[in-house]
Design an enzyme around this catalytic site. Structure first.
Site, mmCIF file in Angstrom:
data_model
loop_
_atom_site.group_PDB
_atom_site.id
_atom_site.type_symbol
_atom_site.label_atom_id
_atom_site.label_comp_id
_atom_site.label_asym_id
_atom_site.label_seq_id
_atom_site.Cartn_x
_atom_site.Cartn_y
_atom_site.Cartn_z
ATOM 1 N N HIS A 61 0.807 -1.125 -0.038
ATOM 2 C CA HIS A 61 0.014 0.076 0.059
ATOM 3 C C HIS A 61 0.645 1.299 -0.011
ATOM 4 O O HIS A 61 0.256 2.427 -0.219
ATOM 5 C CB HIS A 61 -1.062 0.228 1.234
ATOM 6 N N ASP A 102 0.038 -7.585 1.307
ATOM 7 C CA ASP A 102 0.597 -6.026 1.595
ATOM 8 C C ASP A 102 1.968 -6.125 1.650
ATOM 9 O O ASP A 102 2.549 -5.244 2.437
ATOM 10 C CB ASP A 102 -0.139 -5.638 2.960
ATOM 11 N N GLY A 142 3.472 6.613 8.068
ATOM 12 C CA GLY A 142 4.968 6.721 7.580
ATOM 13 C C GLY A 142 5.613 5.603 8.009
ATOM 14 O O GLY A 142 6.881 5.338 7.609
ATOM 15 N N ASN A 143 5.222 4.829 9.067
ATOM 16 C CA ASN A 143 6.101 3.707 9.515
ATOM 17 C C ASN A 143 5.864 2.330 8.801
ATOM 18 O O ASN A 143 6.631 1.516 8.854
ATOM 19 C CB ASN A 143 5.652 3.390 10.803
ATOM 20 N N SER A 144 4.770 2.548 7.867
ATOM 21 C CA SER A 144 4.305 1.352 7.247
ATOM 22 C C SER A 144 5.623 0.854 6.268
ATOM 23 O O SER A 144 6.183 1.741 5.499
ATOM 24 C CB SER A 144 3.156 1.648 6.360
ATOM 25 N N GLY A 167 -7.163 -27.856 -2.418
ATOM 26 C CA GLY A 167 -8.149 -28.591 -2.781
ATOM 27 C C GLY A 167 -9.136 -29.086 -1.639
ATOM 28 O O GLY A 167 -9.622 -30.329 -1.714
#
Length: 448
Positions: A99, A129, A203-205, A259
């Site tokens: 992201h 992500d 912003g830490n992401s 499956g």
């Protein structure tokens, strides 16, 4: 004697002060300080640019007349984003969140020492992500080592480094609050996360969560409740390793197939099967010859754990399986006839031969390429597709917001979408487009 003391007194005091400061610094250099000094050179700031249509600027009559000639970029605006990342290979391989870079037209990476590079996307996966970037430098870059999340202890010290609110090289410390955490945010359910009370802000992401040995034990990715104090989340390192390997080698995560079908376990069914726990998912079908069949999974089994963590329900099971690419084995704990047993299950890639059956039996659709578009050439009577009024000749433009223009593209999109409970289609009929949600019918067709 007295004069001598007066002459050497200031020097003695200075030496004592210097010795005391050194001793004090040695005492203050704890594990967190050592981790920061060791790893921070490998943590990067990521800035992105994304061009979008401006909804606010009206074009002049002259621009309308010429159709934007001579000013093609007018009416568009740039949106800047920010995030963090961490270098895991000296050749310039960087891990961050999907992201952080999704939709970006330009990606800039700034190292802790101020060096700046343009980055290219090696691969990204929205479902997990995670994204892998590459920068080209003349010399080897500093790295952080990817550790394991399998032996995390509740309460152990962790350190987060990143660029919250654009403030680069910001350090926070805390503990592991929980593992295998499931939570809901932005109308999505997120599974199998490490929870920490180390402060994680916008912003830490994409930045690393580290143990006291300076190893990456997670990639910070989510904030609970819009920034609630003391609650942050990270993708566990073992999942990061699996997904990054897929993205580095193939540019995408190859959809896996086990499956089997599973449904939520009701209290009544649990009692009938002798299961006295409130968690688990009930296996309702196992495809003959599938990885689940070969591993020994049976209809009526209760899936209790996957990869060492409890399975809460069927959705949890489906989401967790997506974290294991094809050929990545995982342990599965089952409850059957009053006893638990552990099996090793190795998912495979979804067989392309089964996609047409999946589309017809689960969705009620047959498609065909014609004149450069993908058109329906069959709708099964009694299916959800028929009930909403889809007809042969309708054009399919997107599957779960992914553009499709060919039968192969449709198959790939459907393989990716199949583990959801439904699929979103953008269908064109004549001049008009319609968004239609079709459920995957669970009592028909191949197991997922």
């Amino acid at each position: 004697m007295k004069a001598g003391v007066m002459r050497w007194g200031p020097l003695v005091v200075a030496l004592l002060a210097s010795s005391g400061a050194s001793a004090d610094m040695a005492r203050r250099r704890d594990a967190v300080v050592e981790v920061v000094q060791k790893v921070s050179p490998a943590v990067v700031y990521i800035g992105t640019e994304q061009e979008v249509e401006s909804r606010f600027r009206r074009r002049s009559p002259l621009e309308e007349f010429f159709g934007g000639m001579g000013g093609g970029e007018q009416g568009r605006q740039k949106i800047e984003g920010l995030g963090s990342g961490v270098i895991i290979d000296p050749t310039g391989i960087i891990v961050t969140n999907d992201h952080v870079i999704r939709g970006a037209s330009a990606i800039h990476v700034v190292l802790a020492d101020g060096r700046s590079y343009d980055a290219e996307v090696i691969g990204s996966d929205a479902g997990n992500d995670l994204a892998v970037l590459k920068v080209t430098a003349k010399e080897a870059l500093p790295i952080a080592r990817l550790g394991t999340s399998a032996d995390l202890m509740i309460g152990e010290t962790v350190v987060a480094i990143g660029s919250p609110f654009g403030l680069s090289k910001t350090v926070t410390a805390g503990v592991v609050s929980a593992v295998g955490r499931t939570f809901r945010a932005d109308n999505r359910v997120y599974n199998d996360f490490v929870q920490t009370d180390a402060a994680i802000n916008p912003g830490n992401s994409g930045g690393p969560l580290l143990n006291v040995d300076g190893e990456i034990i997670g990639i910070n990715t989510a904030i609970f409740g819009g920034g609630a104090q003391g609650i942050g989340f990270a993708i566990p390192a073992d999942k990061v390793r699996r997904i990054v390997d897929e993205l580095t080698r193939f540019g995408k995560v190859r959809p896996s197939w086990v499956g089997l079908d599973a449904v939520d376990l009701t209290p009544r069914a649990a009692r009938q099967l002798g299961w006295d726990r409130s968690y688990g998912a009930l296996v309702t079908a196992v495809e003959t010859g599938s990885p689940a069949d070969q591993a020994g999974v049976k209809r009526g089994d209760i899936v209790a754990e996957l990869g060492g963590s409890r399975i809460q329900d069927a959705e949890d099971f489906d989401t967790r399986v997506r974290g294991y690419p094809a050929r990545s084995a995982f342990p599965l704990v089952l409850f059957r006839e009053g006893a638990t047993r552990t099996l090793q299950l190795t998912p495979s890639e979804f067989p392309p031969r089964m996609v047409e059956s999946l589309a017809w039996d689960r969705l009620g659709l047959k498609v065909k390429e014609t004149r450069g578009v993908l058109a329906l050439n069959g709708v099964r009577a009694g299916s959800a597709a028929a009930e909403v009024g889809l007809e042969p000749g309708d054009i399919i433009l997107r599957v779960n917001n992914q553009p499709v223009t060919s039968a192969d593209g449709f198959k790939e999109a459907l393989i990716t979408a199949r583990r959801g409970r439904s699929v979103l289609l953008l269908v064109r009929r004549g001049r008009y487009g319609y968004h239609i949600t079709l459920p995957f019918e669970q009592d028909r067709g191949p197991s997922l």
